[in-house]
Design an enzyme around this catalytic site. Sequence first.
Site, mmCIF file in Angstrom:
data_model
loop_
_atom_site.group_PDB
_atom_site.id
_atom_site.type_symbol
_atom_site.label_atom_id
_atom_site.label_comp_id
_atom_site.label_asym_id
_atom_site.label_seq_id
_atom_site.Cartn_x
_atom_site.Cartn_y
_atom_site.Cartn_z
ATOM 1 N N ARG A 134 -45.858 6.567 9.405
ATOM 2 C CA ARG A 134 -46.000 5.777 10.631
ATOM 3 C C ARG A 134 -45.803 6.797 12.074
ATOM 4 O O ARG A 134 -44.713 7.177 12.112
ATOM 5 C CB ARG A 134 -45.253 4.609 10.632
ATOM 6 C CG ARG A 134 -45.735 3.586 11.960
ATOM 7 C CD ARG A 134 -44.897 2.521 11.856
ATOM 8 N NE ARG A 134 -43.421 2.748 12.358
ATOM 9 C CZ ARG A 134 -42.483 1.864 12.611
ATOM 10 N NH1 ARG A 134 -42.624 0.528 11.972
ATOM 11 N NH2 ARG A 134 -41.246 2.190 13.042
ATOM 12 N N GLY A 162 -46.724 -5.434 8.816
ATOM 13 C CA GLY A 162 -45.352 -5.279 9.346
ATOM 14 C C GLY A 162 -44.690 -6.709 9.717
ATOM 15 O O GLY A 162 -44.687 -7.110 10.528
ATOM 16 N N THR A 163 -44.111 -7.487 8.368
ATOM 17 C CA THR A 163 -43.578 -8.711 8.790
ATOM 18 C C THR A 163 -42.407 -8.862 9.611
ATOM 19 O O THR A 163 -41.973 -9.980 9.952
ATOM 20 C CB THR A 163 -43.450 -9.299 7.502
ATOM 21 O OG1 THR A 163 -42.605 -8.664 6.483
ATOM 22 C CG2 THR A 163 -44.663 -9.625 6.660
ATOM 23 N N ASN A 164 -41.707 -7.810 9.934
ATOM 24 C CA ASN A 164 -40.405 -7.941 10.685
ATOM 25 C C ASN A 164 -41.007 -8.435 12.110
ATOM 26 O O ASN A 164 -40.552 -9.280 12.866
ATOM 27 C CB ASN A 164 -39.836 -6.607 10.975
ATOM 28 C CG ASN A 164 -39.247 -6.175 9.711
ATOM 29 O OD1 ASN A 164 -38.926 -6.833 8.740
ATOM 30 N ND2 ASN A 164 -38.900 -4.771 9.424
ATOM 31 N N ASP A 165 -41.939 -7.332 12.703
ATOM 32 C CA ASP A 165 -42.425 -7.789 14.169
ATOM 33 C C ASP A 165 -43.584 -8.938 14.096
ATOM 34 O O ASP A 165 -43.395 -9.665 15.082
ATOM 35 C CB ASP A 165 -43.244 -6.599 14.664
ATOM 36 C CG ASP A 165 -42.144 -5.575 15.536
ATOM 37 O OD1 ASP A 165 -41.871 -5.846 16.181
ATOM 38 O OD2 ASP A 165 -42.528 -4.459 14.980
ATOM 39 N N ARG A 224 -40.692 5.777 8.795
ATOM 40 C CA ARG A 224 -40.692 5.521 10.355
ATOM 41 C C ARG A 224 -40.143 6.823 11.148
ATOM 42 O O ARG A 224 -39.155 7.386 10.967
ATOM 43 C CB ARG A 224 -39.586 4.301 10.740
ATOM 44 C CG ARG A 224 -40.077 3.097 10.088
ATOM 45 C CD ARG A 224 -38.611 2.098 10.353
ATOM 46 N NE ARG A 224 -38.968 0.812 10.228
ATOM 47 C CZ ARG A 224 -38.680 -0.038 9.114
ATOM 48 N NH1 ARG A 224 -37.933 0.522 8.085
ATOM 49 N NH2 ARG A 224 -38.746 -1.149 9.208
ATOM 50 N N GLU A 271 -48.997 -6.033 12.593
ATOM 51 C CA GLU A 271 -47.484 -6.586 12.976
ATOM 52 C C GLU A 271 -47.705 -7.393 14.364
ATOM 53 O O GLU A 271 -46.637 -7.801 14.694
ATOM 54 C CB GLU A 271 -46.703 -5.638 13.049
ATOM 55 C CG GLU A 271 -46.862 -4.261 13.986
ATOM 56 C CD GLU A 271 -45.677 -3.266 13.846
ATOM 57 O OE1 GLU A 271 -44.498 -3.508 13.127
ATOM 58 O OE2 GLU A 271 -46.108 -1.955 14.222
ATOM 59 N N HIS A 307 -31.230 -3.820 14.070
ATOM 60 C CA HIS A 307 -31.093 -2.367 14.000
ATOM 61 C C HIS A 307 -30.373 -2.118 12.803
ATOM 62 O O HIS A 307 -30.664 -1.228 11.949
ATOM 63 C CB HIS A 307 -30.838 -1.565 15.476
ATOM 64 C CG HIS A 307 -30.786 -0.097 15.356
ATOM 65 N ND1 HIS A 307 -29.708 0.661 15.191
ATOM 66 C CD2 HIS A 307 -31.912 0.683 15.328
ATOM 67 C CE1 HIS A 307 -30.117 1.950 15.172
ATOM 68 N NE2 HIS A 307 -31.224 1.951 15.337
ATOM 69 N N ARG A 335 -14.856 -32.572 -23.621
ATOM 70 C CA ARG A 335 -15.346 -31.659 -23.014
ATOM 71 C C ARG A 335 -16.648 -31.773 -22.302
ATOM 72 O O ARG A 335 -17.472 -32.250 -22.926
ATOM 73 C CB ARG A 335 -15.453 -30.193 -23.920
ATOM 74 C CG ARG A 335 -14.324 -29.563 -24.393
ATOM 75 C CD ARG A 335 -14.598 -28.134 -25.063
ATOM 76 N NE ARG A 335 -13.471 -27.464 -25.337
ATOM 77 C CZ ARG A 335 -12.763 -27.749 -26.601
ATOM 78 N NH1 ARG A 335 -13.265 -28.559 -27.236
ATOM 79 N NH2 ARG A 335 -11.754 -26.942 -26.900
ATOM 80 N N CYS A 365 -44.813 -3.995 4.496
ATOM 81 C CA CYS A 365 -43.784 -3.075 4.582
ATOM 82 C C CYS A 365 -42.564 -3.655 5.627
ATOM 83 O O CYS A 365 -41.679 -2.625 5.724
ATOM 84 C CB CYS A 365 -44.147 -1.788 5.251
ATOM 85 S SG CYS A 365 -44.839 -1.937 6.857
HETATM 86 C C1 PEP Z 1 -42.240 -4.256 10.895
HETATM 87 O O1 PEP Z 1 -42.240 -4.628 12.068
HETATM 88 O O2 PEP Z 1 -42.174 -5.142 9.977
HETATM 89 C C2 PEP Z 1 -42.000 -2.860 10.463
HETATM 90 C C3 PEP Z 1 -42.085 -2.622 9.310
HETATM 91 O O3 PEP Z 1 -41.681 -2.007 11.286
HETATM 92 P P1 PEP Z 1 -40.157 -1.813 12.298
HETATM 93 O O4 PEP Z 1 -39.275 -2.788 11.555
HETATM 94 O O5 PEP Z 1 -39.903 -0.379 12.391
HETATM 95 O O6 PEP Z 1 -40.504 -2.711 13.540
HETATM 96 MG MG MG Z 2 -42.622 -3.164 13.538
#
Ligand code: PEP
Ligand code: MG
Length: 847
Positions: free
Chosen positions: A590, A738-741, A534, A717, A427, A79, A803
Amino acid sequence: MQKESNISGFTRVTDKAPIHLSHHGARAKCLQRLIRLSMPVPETVAIDFSTVADFAVGRGPDLAALLDQFEPQSLISVRPSSESTEWGGPGAMLNIGMNDIAHATIAKQRGAKAADALYARFISAFAIQVSRLDPEPFAYPNEPDTKTLKALLEAYELEADDPFPQDPARQLADILKSMARAWESTTARLLRQAKGAPPDAGLGLVVQQMALGVGEGECGSGVIQFVSGTTGRPQITGRYKSQSQGREALNRDEGTLYLTRDARGPALEDELPEVFQQLKVQGQNARRALREEMQLEFAIDRQRLFVLDALPVQRNSRAGVRIAVDLAKSGVISKADAMMRVDPASLPELLHPQVNPGLARDVLFKGIAASPGAATGRIVFSSGAAQASAARGEACILVRRETAPEDVRGMHAAKGVVTERGGVTSHAAVIARGLGVPCVVGASGIQLHQKKKQFQTNDGRLMEEGDLITLDGSSGEVLAGAAELLEPALDDAFAELMRWADNERDIGVRANADTLDEARNAALFGAEGIGLCRTEHMFFDEDRLTVMREMIFAETGEDRHAALDRLLPMQRNDFRRLFEIMKGHSVCIRLFDPPLHEFLPHSKEGILELASALDLPVPDVSRRVEALAEFNPMLGMRGVRLGITVPEIYEMQAHAIFEATIDASAKGAPVVPEIMIPLVSAKREVELVKTRIDAVAAAVRIERGIDFEYSLGVMVETPRAALRAEEIAAHADFLSFGTNDLTQMTYGLSRDDASRFMGAYVQQGVYREDPFHLLDLDGVGELLKIGADRGRRGRAGIVLSICGEHGGDPESISFCRDAGFDYVSCSPFRVPVAKLAAAQLKLACPD
Ligand code: PEP
Ligand code: MG
């Protein structure tokens, strides 16, 4: 018989033999532990990784020495034994040593039937797995006898151009070489690397004397475990079958016995009560000594029990949590061990319904897994249809090319969302995660005809509105029909694990929650507060949307004020209820962020509808919609830029927040709201907004005659805000990244369009991973560090947090913890993930 403990790469497994996980693998080590427990394990020899690697290239020590370790003429099995049982390996080979002579001997000792069965099994397995001959002529016969055996031997000679090997040493040499080579194959390598194996992971092998399981007297084999792999609760499961070998009993065909007494048929507990009792004792011993719930593979040979192997019980995520918690509660492992054993990424499965993993799937197409959980419903192609469907009480899945803010209501109404475009921070993905609705995005394998209300899959299947599908947001798969779903498991074991994690971790965990439902989920999953609300998502309810649109269309300041005056009580109510749900925990609100045109209709019908609702000529409405359109809205008139140019919106929101603060504090725990300004890039923006908000606070204090406190912070951001954090922090109580932007702007990469090339970029190693999914520690991370350091320089002790969507990812949490952040904020359903990941970080690295 020669019984040396270690001959050139072969080690006889005894209680004291030098068997090491890193040289001989998990199976060998486990068997040694079973031997130490005095379990009836047949004679076993372990072959180490380097010796097996030698076999792959045709080298290797003398096998006669290995065979000498076993009783003369006995049959043996081999095995695989790699460092982790998860990494798989070649299939086991049984009955090695079977040849014409052994056949004759066994026929005499155990009867012809047993001898035929053993020989036929071996020829069949050897031909297919080792000599790799066409499997068809080597199917294991239903009733092996002298005739079928002869046919198998002849087929072998014909297909292999060689008689079936009779020399056990030659059989063994071929088997070891074939197993060693199978381990080196590219497919096997890729499969195990996907499960975390390093590229140079080694394979060990265990060679074991067979407990035959066939012949006269009670002979057979079976598998037993003591907890359910689905729930993790105590439950004896498995099967036993007379005259069988290996895991055959699990095929559950005729003649298999249940283990415990069962109304459906005969059971081992009744037929062989002593063996059953012995197995129960062995199971308890294994649990305690191996500190794990184990599945035992056993054989009975002429009434005598042998334990052949033990493996950790296969389990799904919910069972994994219960097993870890129960082991800790019964003192078998520590709480710390229990926390370390659960993969944080597996927790969302417990919070959502899940497609039953044990069943077959009819996959229509696959996209990016954007929000976990599973749902079944009928396909709809518009938000209106989703709402209508919900009103009829019918579950539906919303399928869109992509979603826009006006789809939020439809997403709310749907049980799941699929988009043809988009990535993990598009989105649809962000909203779905917040709502806890399962979602698959970037389903580029379908051809969507939104107008015709149908889509076609890659394999040509046409799906139409009303067809039933099941969406698995955890795997990204969309299945045809209604798959069986498992319900969420927010049970006592989960709650206990979360309590332990809370006591351990040293970084805060809040939730991003925009609606009351999300806030309730945040509270349910134990978030320490809301890190990002938001507020724009509050304006998408039918009644508010119209007022919002009136505000946007207002020609004069007076008209705008009138519309805002109508929105104010709605917002006040939202915030008051949010504060009440969070019972005094922090709530960070926010201020309005998106471009205004997101609130306007884009289709002809939408414009007509709006014109009649606002009692305005259609051309006026079209003109206004056009006037608000931007080439690059995400870099345009949004966030604080709106706050400065249309200050009434932020003033209304501040007013509502302060009044809600007073109202909620009067009834419950005192509220100290946190107000956050989005998309800041210059300190002057903060100065201007702060002056106005302070003025609103002063006015409300006078109006209501009640004092209150609040804090005002900045969302970092834009890269410039990170670079200028020192001067910005001078005006801010907190900075939330805001790590997305920030990712979007650091890379110059559109959050909504990047999925088109992201696959190619990741595949070709341009990016390690989708940076919207896994935080880019080098680039965006450097900006976070700069922002944090400079922010602290501008204001000592300033509260720092993250965030963006990365907030719930264990790697980002590790980064934030190292950088001294106060908390992370993520979607409510990721709160438990973040808490456990944070606890594990503390356990692994206490300071
Ligand atoms: C971001 O930009 O990280 C954020 C938390 O805000 P949103 O996603 O609403 O732009
Ligand atoms: Mg943002």
